[in-house]
Write a protein that holds these residues in place. Structure first.
Motif, PDB file in Angstrom:
ATOM      1  N   GLU A 524       0.771  -1.234  -0.095  1.00  0.00           N
ATOM      2  CA  GLU A 524      -0.095  -0.171   0.153  1.00  0.00           C
ATOM      3  C   GLU A 524       0.943   1.258  -0.052  1.00  0.00           C
ATOM      4  N   ALA A 525       2.058   1.342   0.774  1.00  0.00           N
ATOM      5  CA  ALA A 525       2.953   2.374   0.840  1.00  0.00           C
ATOM      6  C   ALA A 525       3.498   2.544  -0.684  1.00  0.00           C
ATOM      7  N   SER A 530       3.771   5.119  -5.867  1.00  0.00           N
ATOM      8  CA  SER A 530       3.574   5.196  -7.340  1.00  0.00           C
ATOM      9  C   SER A 530       2.789   6.295  -7.991  1.00  0.00           C
ATOM     10  N   LYS A 531       1.405   6.653  -6.945  1.00  0.00           N
ATOM     11  CA  LYS A 531       0.661   7.714  -7.402  1.00  0.00           C
ATOM     12  C   LYS A 531       1.393   8.989  -7.694  1.00  0.00           C
ATOM     13  N   ILE A 532       2.390   9.358  -6.731  1.00  0.00           N
ATOM     14  CA  ILE A 532       2.937  10.596  -6.583  1.00  0.00           C
ATOM     15  C   ILE A 532       3.936  10.409  -7.634  1.00  0.00           C
ATOM     16  N   ILE A 533       4.680   9.426  -8.079  1.00  0.00           N
ATOM     17  CA  ILE A 533       5.303   9.510  -9.316  1.00  0.00           C
ATOM     18  C   ILE A 533       4.540   9.532 -10.580  1.00  0.00           C
ATOM     19  N   SER A 534       3.366   9.163 -10.844  1.00  0.00           N
ATOM     20  CA  SER A 534       2.641   9.331 -11.878  1.00  0.00           C
ATOM     21  C   SER A 534       2.123  10.557 -12.248  1.00  0.00           C
ATOM     22  N   SER A 535       1.665  11.277 -11.135  1.00  0.00           N
ATOM     23  CA  SER A 535       1.319  12.827 -11.066  1.00  0.00           C
ATOM     24  C   SER A 535       2.393  13.446 -11.634  1.00  0.00           C
ATOM     25  N   LEU A 536       3.722  13.366 -11.047  1.00  0.00           N
ATOM     26  CA  LEU A 536       5.003  14.191 -11.826  1.00  0.00           C
ATOM     27  C   LEU A 536       4.939  13.854 -13.550  1.00  0.00           C
TER      28      LEU A 536
END
Length: 548
Positions: A524-525, A530-536
């Motif tokens: 989950e962490a 991954s979501k943070i990286i995808s947003s970049l």
């Protein structure tokens, strides 16, 4: 004479101008800060307001981002008078009571969670008793009736056309050196020909203008188009046998949506067998107050009331007061319309309705108001494929409608038209209550069209206002938005991963059940990262498409 910007500076919540005139301190608005965790911490840093030294507070309108900090100020020592129009006084009571209830419930929930880990509980920002004390300080003032809250200060409230009871506040100040200065605070400006309320009043002269800029970079669609779009969402989900979820602010937006459904019903275009659930005790009470104060509405709406019709009621409207009634909606079979708070989908009952419907093809999510950065509503509007609601990551399969024509805020052309009625040259304009990119666009237009000097203050900036429309700005570096130490954050993450790797043998010696739980937590962490990286990556692609 000084003004300090304690909120809605390069943002849209926490509106508060703290004024200092001839040794007297008073405020225009005292809104709740809403958004991410860092922004909401501002509600607790009440020392900046020095509540005990505030002589009086003037409220422009009853939206919580303009009045929601009042009980907190009272709790911390404010004892002066509070001025607002009669409809705003009635709305203040229900809005602040509801806010206190939310504060208390959230504190109780957090305390239970902490107690399970042996940690002390937390206190709410304020309680219902603080609201009761605050309301005893509130005094009604009518539009266009000048009053003097203290020597040398004369105040006039004018209709802002934003929501019921909303105000533009004009302040004339007589300086000790016999100089006169006029300040105008637009509050939140409405748009012309808005449903229910009258058109905004105009001001003609000001030395310093403090003006909202929420939609400073764009305009809205007209009301007829918005009603057609609303009907499109209804027909889409009606034909699919699914539900229409409308996250709507309890105050004004809910009433506008109800009024629109009333007009569609009169036109014979609304499915008669499709129930409309108004699932918000606050919105129900606010609607009752709207009907009580119908004399403040525009002539068309007053005409309905005088003819014995209440345009805020429909034959298929069902008022859902209790929690059990709210839960029953999600077991209702067949198409339905659900109007529920909050308007940005970040709190309240609407989160439960989204959890039950956002993943269903054929369902509709209809946003009818501004969605601030960081809120679930903004993420959905911006095209998120998944959204976390009540701890569960859900796919966004429902059709999303964004109907900006319902906005209670003036669009760009409306703001410029309102500004064109000022007849004096050399006026200084401070742009407030807007996101910075939008404000930069509007500021350039104001300079080009009117040759006014424009300033976009930062959070906690202080300006010394002088006669002859001169001001000096002062800002303590770093106060407005403390720098995020990403080196520290990344070192902490890397350190924790290294410690886990170093202790892999200990982890492997745990029982199978314990290892599964640890693995799921670790994954989950990883998903969050991954979501943070995808947003970049998304930001990079957006930037590249803009350049092209």
């Amino acid at each position: 004479m000084k003004v300090r910007f304690l909120g809605a500076a390069r943002g849209v919540t926490g509106s508060c101008y703290m004024m200092e005139v001839q040794g007297k301190r008073f405020a225009v608005d005292c809104g709740l800060h809403q958004g991410n965790s860092e922004i909401e911490k501002r509600n607790w840093n009440i020392d900046l307001y020095d509540p005990a030294s505030i002589s009086f507070i003037m409220i422009t309108h009853a939206h919580i981002d303009h009045c929601g900090l009042l009980p907190r100020l009272v709790q911390k020592g404010f004892k002066g008078k509070v001025y607002a129009t009669p409809p705003t006084v009635d709305l203040l009571e229900i809005m602040l009571t509801d806010s206190a209830f939310i504060q208390e419930m959230e504190a109780e929930w957090k305390s239970k969670k902490l107690s399970r880990h042996g940690k002390p509980g937390v206190m709410p920002l304020y309680k219902s008793g603080d609201v009761f004390k605050a309301m005893k300080l509130v005094h009604p003032v009518e539009y266009n009736e000048e009053f003097s809250p203290c020597n040398g200060v004369h105040v006039l409230y004018k209709d802002a056309g934003h929501i019921l009871g909303s105000s533009i506040i004009e302040i004339r100040i007589q300086e000790e050196n016999d100089k006169r200065v006029k300040l105008v605070f637009s509050g939140d400006l409405g748009r012309p020909n808005q449903l229910l309320v009258r058109n905004p009043s105009y001001s003609e002269v000001a030395d310093f203008l403090f003006m909202e800029s929420t939609y400073g970079n764009r305009d809205h669609k007209n009301e007829d188009q918005s009603r057609d779009e609303l009907l499109e969402a209804v027909n889409y989900s009606y034909n699919e046998g699914q539900k229409v979820i409308i996250p709507a602010f309890a105050l004004e937006r809910t009433q506008e949506v109800l009024y629109s459904f009333y007009l569609l019903h009169k036109e014979g275009r609304l499915p008669e067998d499709m129930p409309i659930f108004l699932d918000s005790p606050l919105a129900i009470r606010a609607t009752q107050i709207f009907s009580k104060h119908y004399s403040y509405f525009d002539s068309k709406t007053r005409g309905f009331f005088k003819a014995g019709e209440d345009p805020l009621k429909l034959p298929n409207l069902k008022l859902m007061e209790t929690a059990s009634q709210s839960m029953s909606i999600n077991t209702y079979k067949g198409p339905a319309i659900i109007i529920s708070a909050s308007g940005m989908a970040n709190a309240g009952r609407v989160k439960h309705h989204l959890r039950h419907n956002i993943w269903k093809k054929g369902a509709s999510i209809v946003f009818v108001g501004f969605q601030a950065k960081g809120t679930p509503g903004r993420k959905i509007v911006d095209g998120a494929k998944t959204i976390k609601i009540l701890g569960e990551e859900l796919a966004v399969k429902a059709r999303v409608f964004t109907i900006n024509g319902f906005s209670a805020h003036a669009g760009q052309s409306h703001i410029l038209d309102w500004l064109s009625h000022f007849q004096n040259h050399g006026m200084k304009v401070f742009l407030m209550h807007g996101e910075y990119e939008s404000q930069k666009v509007l500021s350039e237009l104001i300079r080009e069209k009117f040759d006014h000097e424009v300033h976009i203050p930062e959070y906690l900036e202080e300006c010394l206002l002088k006669p002859n429309r001169v001001y000096e700005s002062r800002m303590e570096p770093g106060l407005e938005s403390p720098r995020i130490n990403w080196d520290y954050v990344l070192e902490e993450l890397q350190g924790k991963v290294s410690r886990l790797a170093d202790n892999k043998n200990i982890v492997s010696s745990k029982s199978w059940t314990e290892q599964v739980e640890m693995r799921d937590d670790a994954l989950e962490a990883g998903t969050i990262l991954s979501k943070i990286i995808s947003s970049l990556h998304l930001a990079d692609s957006d930037s590249n498409s803009t350049d092209n």
